[in-house]
Write a protein that holds these residues in place. Structure first.
Motif, PDB file in Angstrom:
ATOM      1  N   LEU A   1       0.788  -1.226   0.000  1.00  0.00           N
ATOM      2  CA  LEU A   1       0.000   0.000   0.000  1.00  0.00           C
ATOM      3  C   LEU A   1       0.816   1.270   0.000  1.00  0.00           C
ATOM      4  CD1 LEU A   1      -2.645  -1.097   2.671  1.00  0.00           C
ATOM      5  CD2 LEU A   1      -2.810  -1.264   0.179  1.00  0.00           C
ATOM      6  N   LEU A   2       2.057   1.201   0.505  1.00  0.00           N
ATOM      7  CA  LEU A   2       2.852   2.413   0.693  1.00  0.00           C
ATOM      8  C   LEU A   2       3.715   2.741  -0.510  1.00  0.00           C
ATOM      9  CD1 LEU A   2       4.079   1.986   4.391  1.00  0.00           C
ATOM     10  CD2 LEU A   2       2.202   3.418   3.534  1.00  0.00           C
ATOM     11  N   THR A   3       4.113   4.007  -0.565  1.00  0.00           N
ATOM     12  CA  THR A   3       5.112   4.475  -1.537  1.00  0.00           C
ATOM     13  C   THR A   3       6.120   5.320  -0.765  1.00  0.00           C
ATOM     14  OG1 THR A   3       3.917   6.524  -2.032  1.00  0.00           O
ATOM     15  CG2 THR A   3       3.379   4.574  -3.372  1.00  0.00           C
TER      16      THR A   3
ATOM     17  N   ASN B   1       6.080  12.187   2.971  1.00  0.00           N
ATOM     18  CA  ASN B   1       5.140  13.274   3.241  1.00  0.00           C
ATOM     19  C   ASN B   1       4.408  13.112   4.570  1.00  0.00           C
ATOM     20  OD1 ASN B   1       5.776  14.501   0.830  1.00  0.00           O
ATOM     21  ND2 ASN B   1       4.093  13.535  -0.313  1.00  0.00           N
ATOM     22  N   ALA B   2       4.516  11.942   5.211  1.00  0.00           N
ATOM     23  CA  ALA B   2       3.795  11.703   6.454  1.00  0.00           C
ATOM     24  C   ALA B   2       4.303  12.635   7.551  1.00  0.00           C
ATOM     25  CB  ALA B   2       3.940  10.253   6.881  1.00  0.00           C
ATOM     26  N   LYS B   3       3.402  13.308   8.250  1.00  0.00           N
ATOM     27  CA  LYS B   3       3.753  14.279   9.291  1.00  0.00           C
ATOM     28  C   LYS B   3       3.585  13.652  10.675  1.00  0.00           C
ATOM     29  CE  LYS B   3       4.289  17.431   6.107  1.00  0.00           C
ATOM     30  NZ  LYS B   3       5.648  17.888   5.726  1.00  0.00           N
ATOM     31  N   SER B   4       4.382  14.105  11.594  1.00  0.00           N
ATOM     32  CA  SER B   4       4.271  13.619  12.977  1.00  0.00           C
ATOM     33  C   SER B   4       3.109  14.289  13.676  1.00  0.00           C
ATOM     34  CB  SER B   4       5.568  13.912  13.736  1.00  0.00           C
ATOM     35  OG  SER B   4       5.826  15.306  13.770  1.00  0.00           O
TER      36      SER B   4
ATOM     37  N   GLU C   1       0.987  14.451  17.862  1.00  0.00           N
ATOM     38  CA  GLU C   1       1.318  14.424  19.294  1.00  0.00           C
ATOM     39  C   GLU C   1       1.516  13.005  19.794  1.00  0.00           C
ATOM     40  OE1 GLU C   1      -1.652  16.493  21.445  1.00  0.00           O
ATOM     41  OE2 GLU C   1      -1.122  18.478  20.620  1.00  0.00           O
ATOM     42  N   LYS C   2       0.933  12.037  19.130  1.00  0.00           N
ATOM     43  CA  LYS C   2       1.074  10.633  19.527  1.00  0.00           C
ATOM     44  C   LYS C   2       1.639   9.826  18.360  1.00  0.00           C
ATOM     45  CE  LYS C   2      -2.771  10.661  22.821  1.00  0.00           C
ATOM     46  NZ  LYS C   2      -4.071  10.007  23.211  1.00  0.00           N
ATOM     47  N   PRO C   3       2.322   8.732  18.667  1.00  0.00           N
ATOM     48  CA  PRO C   3       2.840   7.862  17.602  1.00  0.00           C
ATOM     49  C   PRO C   3       1.701   7.309  16.758  1.00  0.00           C
ATOM     50  CG  PRO C   3       3.854   7.307  19.716  1.00  0.00           C
ATOM     51  CD  PRO C   3       2.718   8.248  20.011  1.00  0.00           C
ATOM     52  N   TRP C   4       1.919   7.163  15.473  1.00  0.00           N
ATOM     53  CA  TRP C   4       0.911   6.574  14.603  1.00  0.00           C
ATOM     54  C   TRP C   4       1.610   5.761  13.514  1.00  0.00           C
ATOM     55  CZ3 TRP C   4      -0.229   8.272   9.409  1.00  0.00           C
ATOM     56  CH2 TRP C   4       0.561   9.350   8.982  1.00  0.00           C
ATOM     57  N   THR C   5       0.847   4.950  12.779  1.00  0.00           N
ATOM     58  CA  THR C   5       1.445   4.028  11.818  1.00  0.00           C
ATOM     59  C   THR C   5       0.872   4.192  10.426  1.00  0.00           C
ATOM     60  OG1 THR C   5      -0.160   2.286  12.318  1.00  0.00           O
ATOM     61  CG2 THR C   5       1.898   2.299  13.589  1.00  0.00           C
ATOM     62  N   LEU C   6       1.753   3.867   9.447  1.00  0.00           N
ATOM     63  CA  LEU C   6       1.350   3.742   8.051  1.00  0.00           C
ATOM     64  C   LEU C   6       1.548   2.283   7.679  1.00  0.00           C
ATOM     65  CD1 LEU C   6       3.020   6.840   6.297  1.00  0.00           C
ATOM     66  CD2 LEU C   6       0.571   6.388   6.527  1.00  0.00           C
ATOM     67  N   LYS C   7       0.464   1.595   7.285  1.00  0.00           N
ATOM     68  CA  LYS C   7       0.557   0.164   7.016  1.00  0.00           C
ATOM     69  C   LYS C   7       0.875  -0.118   5.564  1.00  0.00           C
ATOM     70  CE  LYS C   7      -2.640  -1.194  10.696  1.00  0.00           C
ATOM     71  NZ  LYS C   7      -3.918  -1.899  11.026  1.00  0.00           N
ATOM     72  N   ASP C   8       1.781  -1.118   5.393  1.00  0.00           N
ATOM     73  CA  ASP C   8       2.074  -1.661   4.077  1.00  0.00           C
ATOM     74  C   ASP C   8       1.396  -3.030   4.006  1.00  0.00           C
ATOM     75  OD1 ASP C   8       3.579  -1.122   1.616  1.00  0.00           O
ATOM     76  OD2 ASP C   8       4.729  -2.899   2.137  1.00  0.00           O
ATOM     77  N   GLY C   9       1.961  -3.999   3.330  1.00  0.00           N
ATOM     78  CA  GLY C   9       1.383  -5.327   3.304  1.00  0.00           C
ATOM     79  C   GLY C   9       2.242  -6.335   4.044  1.00  0.00           C
ATOM     80  N   GLY C  10       1.676  -7.492   4.350  1.00  0.00           N
ATOM     81  CA  GLY C  10       2.424  -8.566   4.961  1.00  0.00           C
ATOM     82  C   GLY C  10       2.932  -8.257   6.354  1.00  0.00           C
ATOM     83  N   GLY C  11       2.208  -7.413   7.083  1.00  0.00           N
ATOM     84  CA  GLY C  11       2.595  -7.082   8.448  1.00  0.00           C
ATOM     85  C   GLY C  11       3.606  -5.963   8.553  1.00  0.00           C
ATOM     86  N   LEU C  12       4.072  -5.421   7.415  1.00  0.00           N
ATOM     87  CA  LEU C  12       5.049  -4.331   7.424  1.00  0.00           C
ATOM     88  C   LEU C  12       4.340  -3.000   7.630  1.00  0.00           C
ATOM     89  CD1 LEU C  12       7.978  -3.290   6.930  1.00  0.00           C
ATOM     90  CD2 LEU C  12       7.389  -3.187   4.485  1.00  0.00           C
ATOM     91  N   PHE C  13       4.899  -2.135   8.464  1.00  0.00           N
ATOM     92  CA  PHE C  13       4.328  -0.807   8.677  1.00  0.00           C
ATOM     93  C   PHE C  13       5.430   0.169   9.089  1.00  0.00           C
ATOM     94  CE2 PHE C  13       4.076  -2.985  12.751  1.00  0.00           C
ATOM     95  CZ  PHE C  13       4.473  -2.028  13.681  1.00  0.00           C
TER      96      PHE C  13
ATOM     97  N   ILE D   1       5.580   6.220  13.128  1.00  0.00           N
ATOM     98  CA  ILE D   1       5.991   7.629  13.082  1.00  0.00           C
ATOM     99  C   ILE D   1       5.876   8.209  14.486  1.00  0.00           C
ATOM    100  CG2 ILE D   1       5.557   9.883  12.032  1.00  0.00           C
ATOM    101  CD1 ILE D   1       4.238   8.355   9.697  1.00  0.00           C
ATOM    102  N   HIS D   2       7.022   8.665  15.027  1.00  0.00           N
ATOM    103  CA  HIS D   2       7.061   9.205  16.383  1.00  0.00           C
ATOM    104  C   HIS D   2       6.760  10.701  16.389  1.00  0.00           C
ATOM    105  CE1 HIS D   2       8.628   5.752  18.689  1.00  0.00           C
ATOM    106  NE2 HIS D   2       9.183   5.395  17.543  1.00  0.00           N
ATOM    107  N   PRO D   3       6.356  11.239  17.566  1.00  0.00           N
ATOM    108  CA  PRO D   3       6.073  12.677  17.660  1.00  0.00           C
ATOM    109  C   PRO D   3       7.255  13.558  17.282  1.00  0.00           C
ATOM    110  CG  PRO D   3       5.140  11.529  19.542  1.00  0.00           C
ATOM    111  CD  PRO D   3       5.961  10.527  18.799  1.00  0.00           C
ATOM    112  N   ASN D   4       8.497  13.049  17.453  1.00  0.00           N
ATOM    113  CA  ASN D   4       9.677  13.856  17.108  1.00  0.00           C
ATOM    114  C   ASN D   4      10.006  13.819  15.618  1.00  0.00           C
ATOM    115  OD1 ASN D   4      10.740  11.320  16.750  1.00  0.00           O
ATOM    116  ND2 ASN D   4      12.269  11.479  18.388  1.00  0.00           N
ATOM    117  N   GLY D   5       9.205  13.077  14.859  1.00  0.00           N
ATOM    118  CA  GLY D   5       9.388  13.036  13.414  1.00  0.00           C
ATOM    119  C   GLY D   5      10.155  11.830  12.895  1.00  0.00           C
TER     120      GLY D   5
END
Length: 408
Positions: free
Chosen positions: A5-7, A13-16, A18-30, A33-37
């Motif tokens: 799914l990812l490029t 371009n993904a921005k940080s 206040e809380k950590p968040w994830t961008l999912k790819d396939g096959g369990g890979l993601f 992204i931490h608040p510090n960038g």
């Protein structure tokens, strides 16, 4: 097959927040992204019914394509029942161990340990020989990967240029390094250097070329008197013959080691081959030469400062001077010790133990060695003066000076 799914652009371009968040790819890979960038690739796997998160690397140091390959490799390990985290740790430990078992690392470790029992000049000679002749060829290889043929080809480079004496010493040092590697568990097989003794050339003659007789020594000394080189070099050669010391001991001598009132020179243990402090007894001629030299180099801590004032003269300074003094005659600085030993022993007026003590040869009997150091100093003063008178007689080409009978 899992949908990707990812490029790279979407990750970049993904921005940080206040809380950590994830961008999912396939096959369990993601990507986490931490608040510090900062952005980290991770893969979610399941081993033995338990979920495991495997950290792969940080973005952009690791590209998306590299992360997908790493995730695929992690999933393959899991499929084989191997914990990717433990596997990664073992690989890192293996690489660290491999770095510790390269020939250069093991050799440096051996030199460090051996250094406590040898002089600094001898240690420097081993280090320089390895750096010039061995490390460029096998330094980065694991000791377990080095074979006898590989060592043979390394030594034959020295053999081909005629450095047979140094090559022989180098072979012996290599053998000791591999013995050390085996004793410490870094080498699992046999010592690859132990079988090389009979397959390499040997020097035509053993030992150091020296004067063949008194007449030759006298001619050399007369040539020294007329030598047009630096006066410091003339005094160095004269003192070398008077004291019968190793060239390395004399050229690195410092003024604070001398007590001219007692006619003694104390060489510290750090500079002695035996690693024991040694007292050199000085003749009247040696003291006169030192007083002459002090007017030239007394401003320096060294008796014989080199072109770099922080260091003494090099080993080649004396070697070249010996060649220039008598080009067609084969004698080297170290040969002066051999000539003194031969003449003193043949003279028969001094005990062999006294001569050996003057030469700073180590007595294998520790108790006897202690006794020798305590009682031979007076006899060695007489020996030093006899030898200086003998050298002057050889230079003048006159008769042999008789020695007074020793008191019983």
């Amino acid at each position: 097959m899992a949908t990707e799914l990812l490029t790279d652009k979407s990750i970049s371009n993904a921005k940080s927040t206040e809380k950590p968040w994830t961008l999912k790819d396939g096959g369990g890979l993601f990507v986490l992204i931490h608040p510090n960038g900062s952005k980290y690739f991770q893969v979610r796997t399941t081993l033995h019914g338990k979920e495991k998160l495997v950290r792969l690397g940080s973005y952009p140091d690791m590209s998306l394509a590299e992360a997908r390959d790493a995730a695929k490799a992690a999933r393959k390990l899991v499929a084989d029942g191997v914990d990717p985290i433990q596997h990664k740790r073992k690989v890192a430990e293996s690489k660290a161990l491999e770095a510790e078992t390269t020939f250069k690392a093991v050799a440096q470790e051996w030199i460090e340990i051996k250094g406590s029992g040898i002089s600094e000049s001898y240690r420097s000679k081993i280090t320089a020989t390895f750096a010039a002749n061995v490390y460029p060829r096998i330094g980065t290889l694991s000791v377990s990967d080095i074979t006898s043929p590989l060592l043979l080809s390394t030594l034959r480079v020295m053999e081909s240029r005629g450095a047979l004496e140094l090559m022989g010493k180098c072979r012996a040092w290599l053998c000791q390094v591999f013995d050390y590697a085996k004793a410490t568990g870094k080498l699992k097989g046999d010592n690859p250097a132990s079988c090389l003794v009979g397959v390499l050339k040997k020097p035509e003659s053993e030992g150091y070329p020296t004067f063949l007789n008194r007449n030759d020594a006298g001619e050399f000394l007369r040539r020294l008197t007329d030598y047009q080189g630096r006066h410091e070099t003339i005094l160095a050669i004269w003192l070398l013959m008077l004291t019968a010391k190793r060239p390395s001991e004399l050229r690195a001598a410092q003024w604070d080691e001398f007590n001219l009132d007692k006619a003694e020179w104390t060489i510290p243990k750090e500079r002695m081959k035996t690693r024991q402090a040694h007292i050199v007894t000085l003749s009247r001629q040696a003291i006169a030469a030192l007083e002459d030299l002090e007017r030239l180099t007394g401003h320096s801590k060294w008796l014989f400062p080199g072109s770099d004032p922080t260091k003494p003269i090099s080993e080649m300074t004396l070697t070249k001077a010996f060649r220039m003094l008598w080009p067609e005659y084969r004698v080297v600085p170290h040969g002066c010790r051999h000539f003194f030993s031969t003449m003193a022993n043949e003279h028969g007026q001094f005990r062999h133990d006294v001569i050996e003590a003057a030469l700073a040869h180590k007595d294998r009997d520790a108790i006897r060695a202690t006794y020798n150091r305590a009682t031979y100093i007076e006899e060695r003063h007489k020996l030093a003066q006899w030898w200086a008178d003998e050298l002057e007689t050889m230079r003048e080409g006159g008769r042999v000076l008789p020695l007074r009978a020793r008191s019983p």
